[in-house]
Write a protein that holds these residues in place. Structure first.
Motif, short mmCIF file in Angstrom:
data_model
loop_
_atom_site.label_atom_id
_atom_site.label_comp_id
_atom_site.label_asym_id
_atom_site.label_seq_id
_atom_site.Cartn_x
_atom_site.Cartn_y
_atom_site.Cartn_z
N HIS A 58 25.16 14.34 16.86
CA HIS A 58 26.39 13.56 16.82
C HIS A 58 26.23 12.17 17.44
CE1 HIS A 58 26.76 15.38 20.85
NE2 HIS A 58 27.52 14.34 21.15
N LYS A 59 25.30 12.04 18.39
CA LYS A 59 25.07 10.73 19.00
C LYS A 59 24.47 9.76 17.99
CE LYS A 59 24.56 12.48 23.72
NZ LYS A 59 23.64 12.62 24.89
N ALA A 60 23.54 10.26 17.18
CA ALA A 60 22.95 9.42 16.13
C ALA A 60 23.99 9.08 15.08
CB ALA A 60 21.77 10.15 15.49
N LEU A 61 24.84 10.05 14.73
CA LEU A 61 25.88 9.81 13.74
C LEU A 61 26.89 8.78 14.24
CD1 LEU A 61 27.13 10.50 11.02
CD2 LEU A 61 28.25 12.47 12.09
N MET A 62 27.26 8.88 15.49
CA MET A 62 28.18 7.89 16.09
C MET A 62 27.56 6.50 16.08
SD MET A 62 29.70 10.15 19.28
CE MET A 62 30.52 8.74 20.04
N HIS A 71 33.69 9.12 22.43
CA HIS A 71 33.82 10.49 21.92
C HIS A 71 35.22 10.78 21.40
CE1 HIS A 71 30.13 12.08 24.37
NE2 HIS A 71 29.80 11.27 23.39
N ASP A 72 36.24 10.20 22.03
CA ASP A 72 37.61 10.47 21.62
C ASP A 72 37.86 10.02 20.18
OD1 ASP A 72 38.25 11.63 24.02
OD2 ASP A 72 39.14 9.83 24.88
N THR A 73 37.35 8.86 19.82
CA THR A 73 37.52 8.36 18.45
C THR A 73 36.80 9.27 17.46
OG1 THR A 73 37.71 6.06 19.20
CG2 THR A 73 37.11 6.40 16.89
#
Length: 226
Positions: free
Chosen positions: A50-54, A62-64
């Motif tokens: 998820h960090k790479a996707l963000m 993270h909230d967004t």
């Protein structure tokens, strides 16, 4: 030697034209569908970094990210509700089978080359720009040489995507600046019809997607990073 066909990401047309999906939710879903096709063995359960996707989507908090995921869950695009993100290991996201063409053969899908979802394109035209490209593409009939364009009004576009006409005009300018689209503009006019009645005529613009320019832009951006 035959030219290798560009990989295309297909999204249900009823989602492409659905004003309940925000541009952020739409772009995130497009990246998730793209991720589904990466492994040789296809699985609706995705293990996502998820960090790479963000990073790819320019999401800084993270909230967004969780807000976009919540929107996709509430609309049935993903099956599992995600309230927390893992500190270690992958984030598991369960896709709905209805958003995959091979599993939902009754639905209609709009496809675009995957480089439309590249980080460079997202940075250049934003989520709304990406959404507009898919939206215009959904109305183009490539089988008819005379109709290889989208013919639709700015007001209709705004209503379909849940944004304002000013926003449509703003992001069309971004797309034109990058030469991702070509617009043949048809001005509104006032006049008299054949019954000698004074009426207001409004004509829709013609939108042409310039796939070659999108590819050229991505190749140039990649070479600059090399």
């Amino acid at each position: 030697m035959a030219t290798k066909k560009a990989f295309k990401v297909q999204i249900p047309t009823d989602i492409v034209r659905n004003n309940e999906y925000t541009a952020g939710e739409f772009t995130l879903l497009a990246k998730l569908i793209q991720a589904y096709y990466i492994p040789k063995v296809k699985n609706l359960s995705l293990n996502i970094d998820h960090k790479a996707l963000m990073f790819y989507l320019f999401i800084k908090d993270h909230d967004t990210f969780k807000k976009h995921l919540k929107g996709l869950f509430e609309k049935g695009a993903i099956k599992n509700e995600i309230t927390t993100l893992p500190r270690k290991g992958p984030l598991v996201i369960e896709l709905s089978d209805e958003i995959i063409p091979q599993l939902n053969k009754k639905g209609h899908f709009t496809q675009m080359q995957s480089n439309v979802l590249s980080r460079d394109v997202i940075e250049a035209v934003g989520y709304i720009g990406v959404r507009l490209l898919y939206y215009y593409e959904s109305y183009i009939n490539y089988k008819d040489i005379a109709r290889r364009f989208c013919w639709i009004g700015e007001e209709t576009t705004a209503n379909d995507l849940g944004i304002t006409e000013k926003t449509v005009i703003k992001y069309n300018k971004f797309l034109e600046k990058r030469k991702f689209i070509k617009i043949d503009k048809h001005k509104s006019e006032n006049g008299y019809n054949h019954n000698d009645q004074y009426v207001y005529f409004r004509y829709s613009n013609h939108y042409f997607i310039r796939h070659d320019k999108i590819t050229e832009f991505c190749e140039k951006s990649s070479s600059l990073l090399a």
